[in-house]
Design a protein around this motif. Structure first.
Motif, mmCIF file in Angstrom:
data_model
loop_
_atom_site.group_PDB
_atom_site.id
_atom_site.type_symbol
_atom_site.label_atom_id
_atom_site.label_comp_id
_atom_site.label_asym_id
_atom_site.label_seq_id
_atom_site.Cartn_x
_atom_site.Cartn_y
_atom_site.Cartn_z
ATOM 1 N N VAL A 253 -16.275 21.777 -5.052
ATOM 2 C CA VAL A 253 -17.347 21.360 -6.119
ATOM 3 C C VAL A 253 -17.068 20.074 -6.262
ATOM 4 C CG1 VAL A 253 -17.608 23.697 -6.900
ATOM 5 C CG2 VAL A 253 -15.871 22.068 -8.019
ATOM 6 N N ASP A 254 -18.178 19.257 -6.673
ATOM 7 C CA ASP A 254 -18.041 17.821 -7.162
ATOM 8 C C ASP A 254 -17.662 17.644 -8.602
ATOM 9 O OD1 ASP A 254 -20.457 17.884 -8.874
ATOM 10 O OD2 ASP A 254 -21.553 17.487 -6.935
ATOM 11 N N LEU A 255 -17.220 16.698 -9.247
ATOM 12 C CA LEU A 255 -16.745 16.518 -10.404
ATOM 13 C C LEU A 255 -17.843 16.838 -11.399
ATOM 14 C CD1 LEU A 255 -14.453 13.463 -9.875
ATOM 15 C CD2 LEU A 255 -13.808 15.770 -9.901
ATOM 16 N N SER A 256 -18.999 16.584 -11.269
ATOM 17 C CA SER A 256 -19.954 16.827 -12.365
ATOM 18 C C SER A 256 -20.073 18.497 -12.347
ATOM 19 C CB SER A 256 -21.463 16.388 -11.911
ATOM 20 O OG SER A 256 -21.758 16.890 -10.529
ATOM 21 N N GLU A 257 -19.844 19.330 -11.181
ATOM 22 C CA GLU A 257 -19.887 20.716 -11.438
ATOM 23 C C GLU A 257 -18.774 21.274 -12.196
ATOM 24 O OE1 GLU A 257 -21.947 22.668 -7.642
ATOM 25 O OE2 GLU A 257 -20.651 21.014 -7.119
ATOM 26 N N VAL A 258 -17.475 20.585 -12.076
ATOM 27 C CA VAL A 258 -16.322 20.925 -12.826
ATOM 28 C C VAL A 258 -16.638 20.747 -14.254
ATOM 29 C CG1 VAL A 258 -14.158 20.376 -13.290
ATOM 30 C CG2 VAL A 258 -14.752 20.068 -10.864
ATOM 31 N N ALA A 259 -17.141 19.539 -14.740
ATOM 32 C CA ALA A 259 -17.567 19.285 -16.150
ATOM 33 C C ALA A 259 -18.547 20.716 -16.735
ATOM 34 C CB ALA A 259 -18.216 18.077 -16.377
ATOM 35 N N TYR A 260 -19.567 20.956 -15.765
ATOM 36 C CA TYR A 260 -20.604 21.976 -16.161
ATOM 37 C C TYR A 260 -19.709 23.299 -16.265
ATOM 38 C CZ TYR A 260 -24.413 25.106 -15.760
ATOM 39 O OH TYR A 260 -25.223 25.920 -15.891
ATOM 40 N N ALA A 261 -18.903 23.524 -15.335
ATOM 41 C CA ALA A 261 -18.241 24.953 -15.365
ATOM 42 C C ALA A 261 -17.482 25.129 -16.467
ATOM 43 C CB ALA A 261 -17.502 25.009 -14.009
ATOM 44 N N TYR A 267 -20.649 14.852 -17.847
ATOM 45 C CA TYR A 267 -19.506 14.369 -16.976
ATOM 46 C C TYR A 267 -18.705 13.381 -17.555
ATOM 47 C CZ TYR A 267 -16.618 12.100 -13.729
ATOM 48 O OH TYR A 267 -15.207 11.864 -13.199
ATOM 49 N N ALA A 268 -19.453 12.532 -18.423
ATOM 50 C CA ALA A 268 -18.588 11.440 -19.290
ATOM 51 C C ALA A 268 -17.688 11.770 -20.205
ATOM 52 C CB ALA A 268 -19.901 10.457 -19.698
ATOM 53 N N TYR A 269 -18.282 12.904 -20.815
ATOM 54 C CA TYR A 269 -17.501 13.338 -22.071
ATOM 55 C C TYR A 269 -16.269 14.118 -21.378
ATOM 56 C CZ TYR A 269 -16.142 16.272 -25.965
ATOM 57 O OH TYR A 269 -15.415 16.882 -27.067
ATOM 58 N N PHE A 270 -16.365 14.826 -20.117
ATOM 59 C CA PHE A 270 -15.315 15.472 -19.386
ATOM 60 C C PHE A 270 -14.324 14.538 -19.028
ATOM 61 C CE2 PHE A 270 -14.068 16.606 -15.187
ATOM 62 C CZ PHE A 270 -12.822 17.570 -15.645
ATOM 63 N N SER A 271 -14.780 13.488 -18.363
ATOM 64 C CA SER A 271 -13.761 12.355 -17.797
ATOM 65 C C SER A 271 -13.129 11.693 -18.950
ATOM 66 C CB SER A 271 -14.568 11.372 -17.089
ATOM 67 O OG SER A 271 -13.844 10.521 -16.748
ATOM 68 N N LYS A 272 -13.601 11.378 -20.160
ATOM 69 C CA LYS A 272 -12.901 10.946 -21.047
ATOM 70 C C LYS A 272 -11.978 11.770 -21.583
ATOM 71 C CE LYS A 272 -13.726 9.033 -26.094
ATOM 72 N NZ LYS A 272 -14.759 8.469 -26.891
ATOM 73 N N PHE A 273 -12.153 13.060 -21.769
ATOM 74 C CA PHE A 273 -11.215 14.129 -22.259
ATOM 75 C C PHE A 273 -10.000 14.126 -21.240
ATOM 76 C CE2 PHE A 273 -9.871 18.475 -21.614
ATOM 77 C CZ PHE A 273 -9.414 18.962 -22.929
ATOM 78 N N PHE A 274 -10.417 14.390 -19.854
ATOM 79 C CA PHE A 274 -9.364 14.510 -18.704
ATOM 80 C C PHE A 274 -8.452 13.311 -19.065
ATOM 81 C CE2 PHE A 274 -7.691 14.323 -14.692
ATOM 82 C CZ PHE A 274 -7.141 15.552 -14.401
ATOM 83 N N PRO A 282 -10.739 11.793 -13.617
ATOM 84 C CA PRO A 282 -10.819 13.072 -12.557
ATOM 85 C C PRO A 282 -10.785 12.679 -11.258
ATOM 86 C CG PRO A 282 -12.229 13.322 -14.648
ATOM 87 C CD PRO A 282 -11.483 12.075 -14.666
ATOM 88 N N SER A 283 -11.695 11.502 -11.047
ATOM 89 C CA SER A 283 -11.444 10.996 -9.574
ATOM 90 C C SER A 283 -10.500 10.691 -9.125
ATOM 91 C CB SER A 283 -12.796 9.892 -9.559
ATOM 92 O OG SER A 283 -12.243 8.913 -10.309
ATOM 93 N N ALA A 284 -9.806 9.767 -9.989
ATOM 94 C CA ALA A 284 -8.333 9.364 -9.659
ATOM 95 C C ALA A 284 -7.218 10.347 -9.225
ATOM 96 C CB ALA A 284 -7.840 8.325 -10.477
ATOM 97 N N PHE A 285 -7.025 11.245 -10.278
ATOM 98 C CA PHE A 285 -6.164 12.501 -9.827
ATOM 99 C C PHE A 285 -6.685 13.225 -8.513
ATOM 100 C CE2 PHE A 285 -5.968 17.060 -10.116
ATOM 101 C CZ PHE A 285 -4.612 17.203 -10.163
ATOM 102 N N GLN A 286 -7.874 13.567 -8.415
ATOM 103 C CA GLN A 286 -8.472 14.201 -7.109
ATOM 104 C C GLN A 286 -8.124 13.255 -5.981
ATOM 105 O OE1 GLN A 286 -12.610 14.559 -6.200
ATOM 106 N NE2 GLN A 286 -12.393 16.904 -6.294
ATOM 107 N N ARG A 287 -8.236 12.009 -5.743
ATOM 108 C CA ARG A 287 -7.695 11.297 -4.722
ATOM 109 C C ARG A 287 -6.305 11.445 -4.628
ATOM 110 N NH1 ARG A 287 -11.574 7.550 -6.947
ATOM 111 N NH2 ARG A 287 -9.798 6.413 -7.730
#
Length: 290
Positions: A253-261, A267-274, A282-287
């Motif tokens: 799944v892409d990162l926006s789907e992770v935030a939604y799930a 996604y911006a709020y999820f990224s800030k939280f993460f 999230p993208s840096a961790f995934q890479r």
């Protein structure tokens, strides 16, 4: 790729003992190479003793060293993966929750500190003076599993219980038992973690969990602080972050789907939280992980 969840029945064809499995570690790794050669989780409790070999054991994105005397404990749902530098030797057993708790009615598996909370370390380094005696207990359990003596299941269960008792004594040898094993606090922590596991996606505030436990938020925080030196909010956030990591690494799944799930508003709020919880986007961790 979704991470596989393994079941005991995938490991052997024993008709009469389908809720427990015991084996020599080297033989287990060889026989089940295709099942365990990639990250996976289980629907059972697992205990493994290393008598030889070195490497690392990754459990829910934390890395632990493997060396002679290492003993690992895994609860259902935890993701793990071995990476061996040298050939490992030892013993392994796993069993369902019902296999143990249907017989021992006075206490459940959460009575043991290594299964009580996911906050407790999954690794015990056994002192050299008890490794030989532990190895004999594991070996006796393995021999009983492959035999056909009367009351075999009962004997295996009692041997496993004896191992758990010895490991608990070793695990808590430097612990304040009055604090860590307060029955009321331990029971509340176990109930809290079960509630978080069930509701962490939609409920991220301590008040919800305090209400479900019929206690005040202040008292709930006191319980968590006393037992594991964290706050309720930290426990909830850690579970959300763990699920996010699992999805980012093991699901297609892409990162926006992770935030939604995980029920973030965007996604911006999820990224800030993460990033606030991990220090990484999230993208840096995934890479990095991939």
């Amino acid at each position: 790729m979704r991470i596989p969840v393994l079941n005991i029945r995938q490991f052997h064809q024993e008709k009469h003992l389908n809720e427990v499995y015991v084996n020599d570690l080297s033989q287990h790794l060889e026989l089940n190479r295709d099942l365990i050669d990639k990250p996976h989780s289980h629907d059972f409790y697992l205990c493994v003793l290393f008598l030889a070999g070195y490497g690392v054991h990754e459990i829910d994105f934390k890395t632990y060293p493997i060396s002679p005397g290492s003993i690992f404990f895994l609860k259902p749902g935890q993701t793990h993966f071995w990476n061996f530098e040298t050939r490992p030797e030892g013993f392994i057993f796993f069993h369902s929750q019902s296999f143990y708790e249907l017989y021992f009615l006075g206490h459940g598996l959460s009575f043991f500190p290594f299964y009580c909370s996911l906050q407790n370390p999954p690794l015990l380094k056994a002192p050299p003076e008890i490794i030989n005696s532990l190895a004999k207990k594991f070996e006796e359990t393995a021999l009983e599993f492959t035999g056909n003596g009367m009351l075999r299941e009962m004997k295996i269960l009692n041997l496993i219980n004896g191992i758990y008792i010895e490991l608990t004594r070793c695990y808590t040898s430097h612990t304040d038992l009055d604090k860590s094993f307060s029955p009321g606090y331990s029971a509340l922590l176990t109930r809290l973690e079960a509630l978080i596991e069930k509701h962490f996606r939609e409920e991220k505030l301590p008040q919800f969990y305090a209400n479900r436990l019929n206690i005040t938020t202040k008292h709930l925080n006191r319980v968590v602080k006393t037992t594991i030196n964290k706050t309720t909010s930290e426990l909830i956030s850690e579970r959300v972050v763990l699920e996010a990591k699992r999805m980012m690494v093991h699901s297609p799944v892409d990162l926006s789907e992770v935030a939604y799930a995980l029920e973030f508003s965007d996604y911006a709020y999820f990224s800030k939280f993460f990033k606030a919880k991990t220090g990484s986007t999230p993208s840096a961790f995934q890479r990095l992980y991939r």
